[in-house]
Enzyme design. Sequence first.
Site, short mmCIF file in Angstrom:
data_model
loop_
_atom_site.label_atom_id
_atom_site.label_comp_id
_atom_site.label_asym_id
_atom_site.label_seq_id
_atom_site.Cartn_x
_atom_site.Cartn_y
_atom_site.Cartn_z
N SER A 1 0.83 -1.21 0.00
CA SER A 1 0.00 0.00 0.00
C SER A 1 0.85 1.25 0.00
CB SER A 1 -0.86 0.05 1.27
OG SER A 1 -1.70 -1.04 1.37
N GLU B 1 -3.79 -0.83 -9.53
CA GLU B 1 -2.72 0.08 -9.94
C GLU B 1 -1.52 -0.77 -10.35
OE1 GLU B 1 -3.19 4.11 -7.36
OE2 GLU B 1 -2.72 2.35 -6.17
N ASN C 1 -3.68 5.79 -2.55
CA ASN C 1 -3.37 6.01 -1.13
C ASN C 1 -2.72 7.37 -0.86
OD1 ASN C 1 -4.56 3.70 -0.26
ND2 ASN C 1 -2.69 2.48 -0.25
N HIS D 1 -1.28 -3.28 -7.27
CA HIS D 1 -1.98 -2.84 -6.07
C HIS D 1 -3.49 -3.02 -6.25
CE1 HIS D 1 -3.06 0.50 -3.01
NE2 HIS D 1 -2.89 -0.65 -2.40
N1 CAA Z 1 -17.03 -11.06 -2.05
C1 CAA Z 1 -18.02 -11.09 -2.95
N2 CAA Z 1 -19.00 -10.16 -3.01
C2 CAA Z 1 -18.98 -9.18 -2.07
C3 CAA Z 1 -17.97 -9.11 -1.09
C4 CAA Z 1 -16.95 -10.09 -1.11
N3 CAA Z 1 -15.93 -10.10 -0.25
N4 CAA Z 1 -18.19 -8.01 -0.32
C5 CAA Z 1 -19.31 -7.42 -0.81
N5 CAA Z 1 -19.76 -8.13 -1.87
C6 CAA Z 1 -20.89 -7.79 -2.73
C7 CAA Z 1 -22.23 -7.93 -2.06
O1 CAA Z 1 -22.73 -9.24 -2.14
C8 CAA Z 1 -23.09 -6.95 -2.85
O2 CAA Z 1 -23.47 -7.48 -4.09
P1 CAA Z 1 -24.75 -6.87 -4.92
O3 CAA Z 1 -24.38 -5.47 -5.31
O4 CAA Z 1 -24.86 -7.77 -6.10
O5 CAA Z 1 -25.89 -6.93 -3.97
C9 CAA Z 1 -22.10 -5.84 -3.17
O6 CAA Z 1 -20.79 -6.40 -3.07
C10 CAA Z 1 -22.25 -4.71 -2.21
O7 CAA Z 1 -22.11 -5.22 -0.88
P2 CAA Z 1 -23.09 -4.90 0.35
O8 CAA Z 1 -24.50 -4.69 -0.14
O9 CAA Z 1 -22.84 -5.92 1.41
O10 CAA Z 1 -22.53 -3.58 0.97
P3 CAA Z 1 -22.18 -2.21 0.29
O11 CAA Z 1 -23.20 -1.83 -0.69
O12 CAA Z 1 -21.82 -1.29 1.41
O13 CAA Z 1 -20.86 -2.54 -0.51
C11 CAA Z 1 -18.54 -2.36 -0.49
C12 CAA Z 1 -19.74 -3.04 0.12
C13 CAA Z 1 -18.36 -2.84 -1.93
C14 CAA Z 1 -17.34 -2.80 0.34
C15 CAA Z 1 -18.76 -0.82 -0.47
O14 CAA Z 1 -19.17 -0.41 0.81
C16 CAA Z 1 -17.51 -0.05 -0.85
O15 CAA Z 1 -17.22 0.12 -2.02
N6 CAA Z 1 -16.80 0.46 0.17
C17 CAA Z 1 -15.57 1.22 -0.03
C18 CAA Z 1 -14.45 0.23 -0.23
C19 CAA Z 1 -13.15 0.94 -0.49
O16 CAA Z 1 -13.02 2.16 -0.50
N7 CAA Z 1 -12.10 0.13 -0.69
C20 CAA Z 1 -10.76 0.63 -0.85
C21 CAA Z 1 -10.04 0.53 0.47
S1 CAA Z 1 -8.40 1.20 0.37
C22 CAA Z 1 -7.50 -0.01 -0.30
O17 CAA Z 1 -7.95 -1.09 -0.57
C23 CAA Z 1 -6.06 0.32 -0.61
C24 CAA Z 1 -5.07 0.16 0.47
O18 CAA Z 1 -3.91 0.00 0.11
C25 CAA Z 1 -5.39 0.30 1.90
P1 NAD Z 2 -3.54 -9.09 6.71
O1 NAD Z 2 -3.02 -8.74 8.05
O2 NAD Z 2 -5.00 -9.36 6.53
O3 NAD Z 2 -2.76 -10.33 6.12
C1 NAD Z 2 -1.36 -10.40 6.09
C2 NAD Z 2 -1.02 -11.87 6.01
O4 NAD Z 2 0.38 -12.00 5.77
C3 NAD Z 2 -1.30 -12.61 7.34
O5 NAD Z 2 -2.16 -13.68 7.10
C4 NAD Z 2 0.09 -13.05 7.80
O6 NAD Z 2 0.07 -14.30 8.46
C5 NAD Z 2 0.79 -13.15 6.45
N1 NAD Z 2 2.24 -13.19 6.54
C6 NAD Z 2 3.06 -12.46 7.34
N2 NAD Z 2 4.34 -12.81 7.11
C7 NAD Z 2 4.31 -13.77 6.14
C8 NAD Z 2 5.29 -14.52 5.48
N3 NAD Z 2 6.58 -14.36 5.78
N4 NAD Z 2 4.90 -15.41 4.50
C9 NAD Z 2 3.60 -15.55 4.19
N5 NAD Z 2 2.61 -14.88 4.81
C10 NAD Z 2 2.98 -14.00 5.77
O7 NAD Z 2 -3.08 -7.89 5.76
P2 NAD Z 2 -3.72 -7.43 4.37
O8 NAD Z 2 -4.74 -6.39 4.64
O9 NAD Z 2 -4.06 -8.64 3.57
O10 NAD Z 2 -2.46 -6.68 3.73
C11 NAD Z 2 -1.47 -7.38 3.02
C12 NAD Z 2 -0.72 -6.43 2.11
O11 NAD Z 2 -1.65 -5.81 1.21
C13 NAD Z 2 -0.01 -5.27 2.83
O12 NAD Z 2 1.15 -4.96 2.12
C14 NAD Z 2 -1.03 -4.15 2.73
O13 NAD Z 2 -0.44 -2.88 2.83
C15 NAD Z 2 -1.59 -4.39 1.34
N6 NAD Z 2 -2.93 -3.86 1.08
C16 NAD Z 2 -3.88 -3.88 2.06
C17 NAD Z 2 -5.16 -3.40 1.78
C18 NAD Z 2 -6.24 -3.41 2.81
O14 NAD Z 2 -7.27 -2.75 2.59
N7 NAD Z 2 -6.11 -4.11 3.90
C19 NAD Z 2 -5.45 -2.91 0.49
C20 NAD Z 2 -4.45 -2.93 -0.49
C21 NAD Z 2 -3.19 -3.39 -0.18
#
Ligand code: CAA
Ligand code: NAD
Length: 295
Positions: free
Chosen positions: A120, A153, A191, A141
Amino acid sequence: MADIQRVGVLGCGLMGSGIAQVAATAGYETTVRDVSQEILDRGRAGIEKSLGKLVEKGKLQPADRDAALKRLKFTTVAADLRTVDIVIEAITEDLALKNVLFLELDGLCGPGTIFASNTSSLTIAEMAGATKRADRFVGLHFFNPVPVMPLVEVVRTITTSEQTFKRAFAFAASLGKEPVAAKDNSGFIVNLLLVPYLLDAIRAVERGVGSVPDIDKAMQLGCGYPMGPLTLLDLVGLDTTHHIAEIMFKEYREARYAPPPLLKRMVLAGMYGRKAGKGFYDYSSNPPIVSNLGL
Ligand code: CAA
Ligand code: NAD
Protein backbone atom coordinates in the site's frame (compact mmCIF):
# COMPACT_ATOMS: atom_id res chain seq x y z
CA MET A 1 -4.74 -14.79 -20.76
CA ALA A 2 -1.25 -13.34 -21.52
CA ASP A 3 1.54 -15.91 -21.13
CA ILE A 4 0.97 -16.40 -17.44
CA GLN A 5 -0.55 -19.71 -16.36
CA ARG A 6 0.44 -20.32 -12.77
CA VAL A 7 0.05 -17.70 -10.05
CA GLY A 8 1.66 -17.66 -6.62
CA VAL A 9 0.28 -15.50 -3.82
CA LEU A 10 2.21 -14.74 -0.64
CA GLY A 11 -0.10 -14.11 2.32
CA CYS A 12 -3.63 -15.42 2.79
CA GLY A 13 -5.01 -12.55 4.84
CA LEU A 14 -7.61 -10.02 3.70
CA MET A 15 -5.84 -9.19 0.44
CA GLY A 16 -3.97 -12.41 -0.37
CA SER A 17 -7.14 -14.51 -0.09
CA GLY A 18 -9.01 -12.04 -2.34
CA ILE A 19 -6.21 -11.97 -4.92
CA ALA A 20 -5.99 -15.78 -4.92
CA GLN A 21 -9.77 -15.93 -5.39
CA VAL A 22 -9.86 -13.65 -8.43
CA ALA A 23 -6.82 -15.37 -9.98
CA ALA A 24 -8.39 -18.83 -9.60
CA THR A 25 -11.76 -17.57 -10.86
CA ALA A 26 -10.03 -16.13 -13.94
CA GLY A 27 -8.65 -19.60 -14.74
CA TYR A 28 -5.14 -19.52 -13.26
CA GLU A 29 -3.69 -22.40 -11.27
CA THR A 30 -3.09 -20.56 -8.01
CA THR A 31 -0.94 -21.43 -5.01
CA VAL A 32 -1.29 -19.30 -1.91
CA ARG A 33 1.18 -19.38 0.95
CA ASP A 34 0.87 -18.22 4.55
CA VAL A 35 2.70 -19.08 7.74
CA SER A 36 0.18 -21.42 9.40
CA GLN A 37 -2.49 -23.94 8.40
CA GLU A 38 -4.98 -22.14 10.65
CA ILE A 39 -4.58 -18.87 8.68
CA LEU A 40 -4.85 -20.77 5.39
CA ASP A 41 -8.04 -22.49 6.58
CA ARG A 42 -9.51 -19.11 7.54
CA GLY A 43 -8.53 -17.70 4.15
CA ARG A 44 -10.06 -20.65 2.30
CA ALA A 45 -13.31 -20.26 4.30
CA GLY A 46 -13.41 -16.56 3.34
CA ILE A 47 -12.93 -17.44 -0.33
CA GLU A 48 -15.71 -20.05 -0.18
CA LYS A 49 -18.03 -17.50 1.44
CA SER A 50 -17.21 -14.82 -1.12
CA LEU A 51 -17.65 -17.21 -4.08
CA GLY A 52 -20.92 -18.34 -2.48
CA LYS A 53 -22.13 -14.72 -2.41
CA LEU A 54 -21.29 -14.31 -6.10
CA VAL A 55 -23.21 -17.52 -6.94
CA GLU A 56 -26.16 -16.33 -4.82
CA LYS A 57 -26.24 -13.06 -6.79
CA GLY A 58 -26.13 -14.96 -10.10
CA LYS A 59 -22.74 -13.42 -10.93
CA LEU A 60 -20.97 -16.79 -10.98
CA GLN A 61 -22.17 -20.23 -12.07
CA PRO A 62 -21.87 -22.98 -9.42
CA ALA A 63 -19.69 -25.01 -11.84
CA ASP A 64 -17.30 -22.05 -12.20
CA ARG A 65 -17.12 -21.71 -8.42
CA ASP A 66 -16.21 -25.41 -8.12
CA ALA A 67 -13.61 -25.09 -10.89
CA ALA A 68 -12.08 -22.04 -9.17
CA LEU A 69 -11.84 -23.89 -5.86
CA LYS A 70 -10.11 -26.82 -7.64
CA ARG A 71 -7.47 -24.47 -9.07
CA LEU A 72 -6.52 -23.23 -5.58
CA LYS A 73 -3.73 -24.78 -3.53
CA PHE A 74 -2.84 -23.69 -0.02
CA THR A 75 0.62 -24.19 1.46
CA THR A 76 2.89 -23.12 4.30
CA VAL A 77 6.00 -23.80 2.18
CA ALA A 78 7.33 -20.84 0.18
CA ALA A 79 9.28 -23.21 -2.11
CA ASP A 80 5.93 -24.52 -3.45
CA LEU A 81 5.81 -21.27 -5.47
CA ARG A 82 8.99 -22.15 -7.38
CA THR A 83 7.20 -23.00 -10.65
CA VAL A 84 4.76 -20.06 -10.83
CA ASP A 85 4.87 -17.45 -13.62
CA ILE A 86 4.02 -14.55 -11.33
CA VAL A 87 4.41 -14.09 -7.58
CA ILE A 88 2.04 -11.59 -5.99
CA GLU A 89 3.14 -10.65 -2.50
CA ALA A 90 0.41 -9.62 -0.05
CA ILE A 91 1.95 -10.15 3.39
CA THR A 92 2.11 -7.74 6.32
CA GLU A 93 3.16 -4.19 5.37
CA ASP A 94 6.77 -4.56 6.56
CA LEU A 95 9.72 -4.11 4.20
CA ALA A 96 12.09 -6.45 6.03
CA LEU A 97 9.53 -9.30 6.09
CA LYS A 98 8.72 -8.83 2.40
CA ASN A 99 12.36 -8.74 1.32
CA VAL A 100 13.26 -11.94 3.19
CA LEU A 101 10.60 -13.72 1.13
CA PHE A 102 11.52 -12.07 -2.16
CA LEU A 103 15.18 -13.02 -1.64
CA GLU A 104 14.26 -16.62 -0.89
CA LEU A 105 12.04 -16.92 -3.97
CA ASP A 106 14.53 -15.08 -6.20
CA GLY A 107 16.84 -18.07 -5.81
CA LEU A 108 14.06 -20.60 -6.46
CA CYS A 109 11.90 -19.19 -9.28
CA GLY A 110 12.88 -19.30 -12.94
CA PRO A 111 14.14 -16.24 -14.81
CA GLY A 112 10.75 -15.67 -16.49
CA THR A 113 8.85 -15.27 -13.23
CA ILE A 114 7.55 -11.78 -12.51
CA PHE A 115 7.62 -10.56 -8.92
CA ALA A 116 4.82 -8.20 -7.90
CA SER A 117 3.99 -6.54 -4.60
CA ASN A 118 0.55 -5.48 -3.43
CA THR A 119 2.13 -3.01 -1.00
CA SER A 120 0.00 0.00 0.00
CA SER A 121 2.81 2.39 0.83
CA LEU A 122 6.31 1.02 0.23
CA THR A 123 8.07 1.90 -2.99
CA ILE A 124 8.58 -0.95 -5.44
CA ALA A 125 12.22 0.16 -5.77
CA GLU A 126 12.87 -0.85 -2.14
CA MET A 127 11.91 -4.44 -2.93
CA ALA A 128 13.09 -4.74 -6.56
CA GLY A 129 16.59 -3.58 -5.57
CA ALA A 130 16.92 -6.42 -3.07
CA THR A 131 16.55 -9.04 -5.82
CA LYS A 132 18.47 -10.00 -8.96
CA ARG A 133 15.37 -9.42 -11.08
CA ALA A 134 14.80 -5.69 -10.65
CA ASP A 135 13.75 -5.53 -14.33
CA ARG A 136 11.04 -8.14 -13.72
CA PHE A 137 9.54 -6.46 -10.66
CA VAL A 138 6.31 -4.41 -10.55
CA GLY A 139 3.65 -3.19 -8.19
CA LEU A 140 0.18 -4.73 -8.54
CA HIS A 141 -1.98 -2.84 -6.07
CA PHE A 142 -5.45 -4.34 -5.56
CA PHE A 143 -8.29 -2.83 -3.51
CA ASN A 144 -10.29 -4.20 -0.62
CA PRO A 145 -12.55 -6.18 -0.98
CA VAL A 146 -10.63 -7.59 -3.94
CA PRO A 147 -13.48 -9.62 -5.49
CA VAL A 148 -15.62 -6.46 -5.69
CA MET A 149 -13.29 -3.49 -6.32
CA PRO A 150 -12.46 -3.16 -10.03
CA LEU A 151 -9.19 -1.19 -9.84
CA VAL A 152 -5.59 -2.42 -9.94
CA GLU A 153 -2.72 0.08 -9.94
CA VAL A 154 0.14 -1.30 -12.04
CA VAL A 155 3.35 0.30 -10.85
CA ARG A 156 6.50 0.63 -12.87
CA THR A 157 9.66 1.46 -10.96
CA ILE A 158 12.86 2.84 -12.53
CA THR A 159 14.20 -0.65 -13.23
CA THR A 160 10.97 -2.31 -14.50
CA SER A 161 11.33 -3.40 -18.13
CA GLU A 162 8.71 -2.41 -20.68
CA GLN A 163 7.97 -6.09 -21.34
CA THR A 164 7.37 -6.81 -17.63
CA PHE A 165 5.10 -3.80 -17.27
CA LYS A 166 3.06 -4.89 -20.30
CA ARG A 167 2.78 -8.50 -19.06
CA ALA A 168 1.66 -7.32 -15.62
CA PHE A 169 -0.84 -4.86 -17.10
CA ALA A 170 -2.32 -7.55 -19.37
CA PHE A 171 -2.42 -9.98 -16.44
CA ALA A 172 -4.40 -7.49 -14.29
CA ALA A 173 -6.86 -6.99 -17.16
CA SER A 174 -7.20 -10.77 -17.56
CA LEU A 175 -8.49 -10.92 -13.97
CA GLY A 176 -11.43 -8.77 -15.07
CA LYS A 177 -9.91 -5.71 -13.36
CA GLU A 178 -9.40 -2.18 -14.68
CA PRO A 179 -5.66 -1.51 -14.57
CA VAL A 180 -4.19 1.99 -14.39
CA ALA A 181 -0.51 2.87 -14.65
CA ALA A 182 0.97 4.53 -11.57
CA LYS A 183 4.37 5.96 -10.78
CA ASP A 184 6.47 4.39 -8.03
CA ASN A 185 5.85 6.99 -5.35
CA SER A 186 4.80 5.93 -1.85
CA GLY A 187 1.00 5.45 -1.89
CA PHE A 188 0.84 5.42 -5.72
CA ILE A 189 -2.33 7.29 -6.79
CA VAL A 190 -5.10 6.12 -4.50
CA ASN A 191 -3.37 6.01 -1.13
CA LEU A 192 -1.59 9.31 -1.74
CA LEU A 193 -5.07 10.84 -1.65
CA LEU A 194 -7.01 8.38 0.53
CA VAL A 195 -4.64 7.95 3.48
CA PRO A 196 -4.62 11.64 4.61
CA TYR A 197 -8.45 11.57 4.48
CA LEU A 198 -8.64 8.43 6.64
CA LEU A 199 -6.08 9.77 9.13
CA ASP A 200 -7.97 13.09 9.30
CA ALA A 201 -11.14 11.18 10.15
CA ILE A 202 -9.30 9.70 13.17
CA ARG A 203 -8.12 13.19 14.12
CA ALA A 204 -11.77 14.34 13.90
CA VAL A 205 -12.69 11.59 16.41
CA GLU A 206 -9.81 12.67 18.68
CA ARG A 207 -11.04 16.26 18.56
CA GLY A 208 -14.64 15.31 19.23
CA VAL A 209 -15.84 16.98 16.03
CA GLY A 210 -18.62 14.39 15.87
CA SER A 211 -19.37 10.90 17.14
CA VAL A 212 -17.96 7.89 15.25
CA PRO A 213 -21.32 7.04 13.58
CA ASP A 214 -22.02 10.71 12.80
CA ILE A 215 -18.63 11.21 11.11
CA ASP A 216 -19.36 8.09 9.03
CA LYS A 217 -22.92 9.19 8.28
CA ALA A 218 -21.76 12.71 7.34
CA MET A 219 -19.30 11.47 4.72
CA GLN A 220 -21.70 8.83 3.36
CA LEU A 221 -24.71 11.09 3.03
CA GLY A 222 -22.86 14.36 2.45
CA CYS A 223 -20.41 13.10 -0.16
CA GLY A 224 -22.02 9.93 -1.47
CA TYR A 225 -19.21 7.66 -0.29
CA PRO A 226 -20.22 3.98 -0.11
CA MET A 227 -19.04 3.76 3.51
CA GLY A 228 -17.86 6.29 6.08
CA PRO A 229 -14.11 6.67 6.80
CA LEU A 230 -14.16 4.92 10.19
CA THR A 231 -16.05 1.93 8.79
CA LEU A 232 -13.56 1.90 5.93
CA LEU A 233 -10.64 2.00 8.38
CA ASP A 234 -12.13 -1.03 10.14
CA LEU A 235 -12.33 -2.78 6.75
CA VAL A 236 -8.74 -1.92 5.75
CA GLY A 237 -7.36 -2.88 9.19
CA LEU A 238 -6.01 -0.44 11.76
CA ASP A 239 -2.72 -2.36 12.09
CA THR A 240 -2.20 -2.08 8.34
CA THR A 241 -3.22 1.60 8.37
CA HIS A 242 -0.70 2.26 11.13
CA HIS A 243 2.10 0.62 9.11
CA ILE A 244 1.04 2.63 6.04
CA ALA A 245 0.99 5.94 7.93
CA GLU A 246 4.44 5.30 9.45
CA ILE A 247 5.89 4.45 6.04
CA MET A 248 4.30 7.42 4.22
CA PHE A 249 5.25 9.83 7.02
CA LYS A 250 8.84 8.63 6.88
CA GLU A 251 8.85 9.07 3.10
CA TYR A 252 7.22 12.51 2.82
CA ARG A 253 7.81 14.05 6.31
CA GLU A 254 4.41 15.70 5.97
CA ALA A 255 2.14 15.98 9.03
CA ARG A 256 -0.87 14.77 7.07
CA TYR A 257 0.62 11.26 6.90
CA ALA A 258 1.56 11.12 10.62
CA PRO A 259 -0.25 8.34 12.51
CA PRO A 260 -2.66 9.90 15.04
CA PRO A 261 -2.08 8.82 18.67
CA LEU A 262 -5.57 7.24 18.86
CA LEU A 263 -4.66 4.94 15.95
CA LYS A 264 -1.54 3.78 17.79
CA ARG A 265 -3.49 3.19 21.02
CA MET A 266 -6.13 1.14 19.22
CA VAL A 267 -3.47 -1.00 17.54
CA LEU A 268 -1.72 -1.56 20.88
CA ALA A 269 -5.08 -2.71 22.28
CA GLY A 270 -5.48 -5.24 19.45
CA MET A 271 -8.41 -3.29 17.96
CA TYR A 272 -7.39 -4.00 14.36
CA GLY A 273 -10.88 -3.54 12.92
CA ARG A 274 -13.29 -5.99 11.35
CA LYS A 275 -10.75 -8.83 11.00
CA ALA A 276 -10.16 -8.75 14.80
CA GLY A 277 -13.86 -8.34 15.61
CA LYS A 278 -13.28 -4.85 17.01
CA GLY A 279 -12.08 -1.46 15.83
CA PHE A 280 -14.09 1.75 15.77
CA TYR A 281 -17.06 -0.62 15.89
CA ASP A 282 -17.58 -3.84 17.83
CA TYR A 283 -18.59 -6.56 15.37
CA SER A 284 -19.60 -9.08 18.03
CA SER A 285 -23.01 -7.35 17.98
CA ASN A 286 -25.33 -7.46 14.99
CA PRO A 287 -25.60 -4.70 13.88
CA PRO A 288 -22.17 -3.61 15.12
CA ILE A 289 -22.08 -1.07 17.95
CA VAL A 290 -19.59 1.75 18.56
CA SER A 291 -16.54 0.66 20.57
CA ASN A 292 -15.46 2.35 23.76
CA LEU A 293 -12.41 4.37 22.67
CA GLY A 294 -11.65 5.77 26.11
CA LEU A 295 -12.16 9.35 24.92
N1 CAA B 1 -17.03 -11.06 -2.05
C1 CAA B 1 -18.02 -11.09 -2.95
N2 CAA B 1 -19.00 -10.16 -3.01
C2 CAA B 1 -18.98 -9.18 -2.07
C3 CAA B 1 -17.97 -9.11 -1.09
C4 CAA B 1 -16.95 -10.09 -1.11
N3 CAA B 1 -15.93 -10.10 -0.25
N4 CAA B 1 -18.19 -8.01 -0.32
C5 CAA B 1 -19.31 -7.42 -0.81
N5 CAA B 1 -19.76 -8.13 -1.87
C6 CAA B 1 -20.89 -7.79 -2.73
C7 CAA B 1 -22.23 -7.93 -2.06
O1 CAA B 1 -22.73 -9.24 -2.14
C8 CAA B 1 -23.09 -6.95 -2.85
O2 CAA B 1 -23.47 -7.48 -4.09
P1 CAA B 1 -24.75 -6.87 -4.92
O3 CAA B 1 -24.38 -5.47 -5.31
O4 CAA B 1 -24.86 -7.77 -6.10
O5 CAA B 1 -25.89 -6.93 -3.97
C9 CAA B 1 -22.10 -5.84 -3.17
O6 CAA B 1 -20.79 -6.40 -3.07
C10 CAA B 1 -22.25 -4.71 -2.21
O7 CAA B 1 -22.11 -5.22 -0.88
P2 CAA B 1 -23.09 -4.90 0.35
O8 CAA B 1 -24.50 -4.69 -0.14
O9 CAA B 1 -22.84 -5.92 1.41
O10 CAA B 1 -22.53 -3.58 0.97
P3 CAA B 1 -22.18 -2.21 0.29
O11 CAA B 1 -23.20 -1.83 -0.69
O12 CAA B 1 -21.82 -1.29 1.41
O13 CAA B 1 -20.86 -2.54 -0.51
C11 CAA B 1 -18.54 -2.36 -0.49
C12 CAA B 1 -19.74 -3.04 0.12
C13 CAA B 1 -18.36 -2.84 -1.93
C14 CAA B 1 -17.34 -2.80 0.34
C15 CAA B 1 -18.76 -0.82 -0.47
O14 CAA B 1 -19.17 -0.41 0.81
C16 CAA B 1 -17.51 -0.05 -0.85
O15 CAA B 1 -17.22 0.12 -2.02
N6 CAA B 1 -16.80 0.46 0.17
C17 CAA B 1 -15.57 1.22 -0.03
C18 CAA B 1 -14.45 0.23 -0.23
C19 CAA B 1 -13.15 0.94 -0.49
O16 CAA B 1 -13.02 2.16 -0.50
N7 CAA B 1 -12.10 0.13 -0.69
C20 CAA B 1 -10.76 0.63 -0.85
C21 CAA B 1 -10.04 0.53 0.47
S1 CAA B 1 -8.40 1.20 0.37
C22 CAA B 1 -7.50 -0.01 -0.30
O17 CAA B 1 -7.95 -1.09 -0.57
C23 CAA B 1 -6.06 0.32 -0.61
C24 CAA B 1 -5.07 0.16 0.47
O18 CAA B 1 -3.91 0.00 0.11
C25 CAA B 1 -5.39 0.30 1.90
P1 NAD C 1 -3.54 -9.09 6.71
O1 NAD C 1 -3.02 -8.74 8.05
O2 NAD C 1 -5.00 -9.36 6.53
O3 NAD C 1 -2.76 -10.33 6.12
C1 NAD C 1 -1.36 -10.40 6.09
C2 NAD C 1 -1.02 -11.87 6.01
O4 NAD C 1 0.38 -12.00 5.77
C3 NAD C 1 -1.30 -12.61 7.34
O5 NAD C 1 -2.16 -13.68 7.10
C4 NAD C 1 0.09 -13.05 7.80
O6 NAD C 1 0.07 -14.30 8.46
C5 NAD C 1 0.79 -13.15 6.45
N1 NAD C 1 2.24 -13.19 6.54
C6 NAD C 1 3.06 -12.46 7.34
N2 NAD C 1 4.34 -12.81 7.11
C7 NAD C 1 4.31 -13.77 6.14
C8 NAD C 1 5.29 -14.52 5.48
N3 NAD C 1 6.58 -14.36 5.78
N4 NAD C 1 4.90 -15.41 4.50
C9 NAD C 1 3.60 -15.55 4.19
N5 NAD C 1 2.61 -14.88 4.81
C10 NAD C 1 2.98 -14.00 5.77
O7 NAD C 1 -3.08 -7.89 5.76
P2 NAD C 1 -3.72 -7.43 4.37
O8 NAD C 1 -4.74 -6.39 4.64
O9 NAD C 1 -4.06 -8.64 3.57
O10 NAD C 1 -2.46 -6.68 3.73
C11 NAD C 1 -1.47 -7.38 3.02
C12 NAD C 1 -0.72 -6.43 2.11
O11 NAD C 1 -1.65 -5.81 1.21
C13 NAD C 1 -0.01 -5.27 2.83
O12 NAD C 1 1.15 -4.96 2.12
C14 NAD C 1 -1.03 -4.15 2.73
O13 NAD C 1 -0.44 -2.88 2.83
C15 NAD C 1 -1.59 -4.39 1.34
N6 NAD C 1 -2.93 -3.86 1.08
C16 NAD C 1 -3.88 -3.88 2.06
C17 NAD C 1 -5.16 -3.40 1.78
C18 NAD C 1 -6.24 -3.41 2.81
O14 NAD C 1 -7.27 -2.75 2.59
N7 NAD C 1 -6.11 -4.11 3.90
C19 NAD C 1 -5.45 -2.91 0.49
C20 NAD C 1 -4.45 -2.93 -0.49
C21 NAD C 1 -3.19 -3.39 -0.18
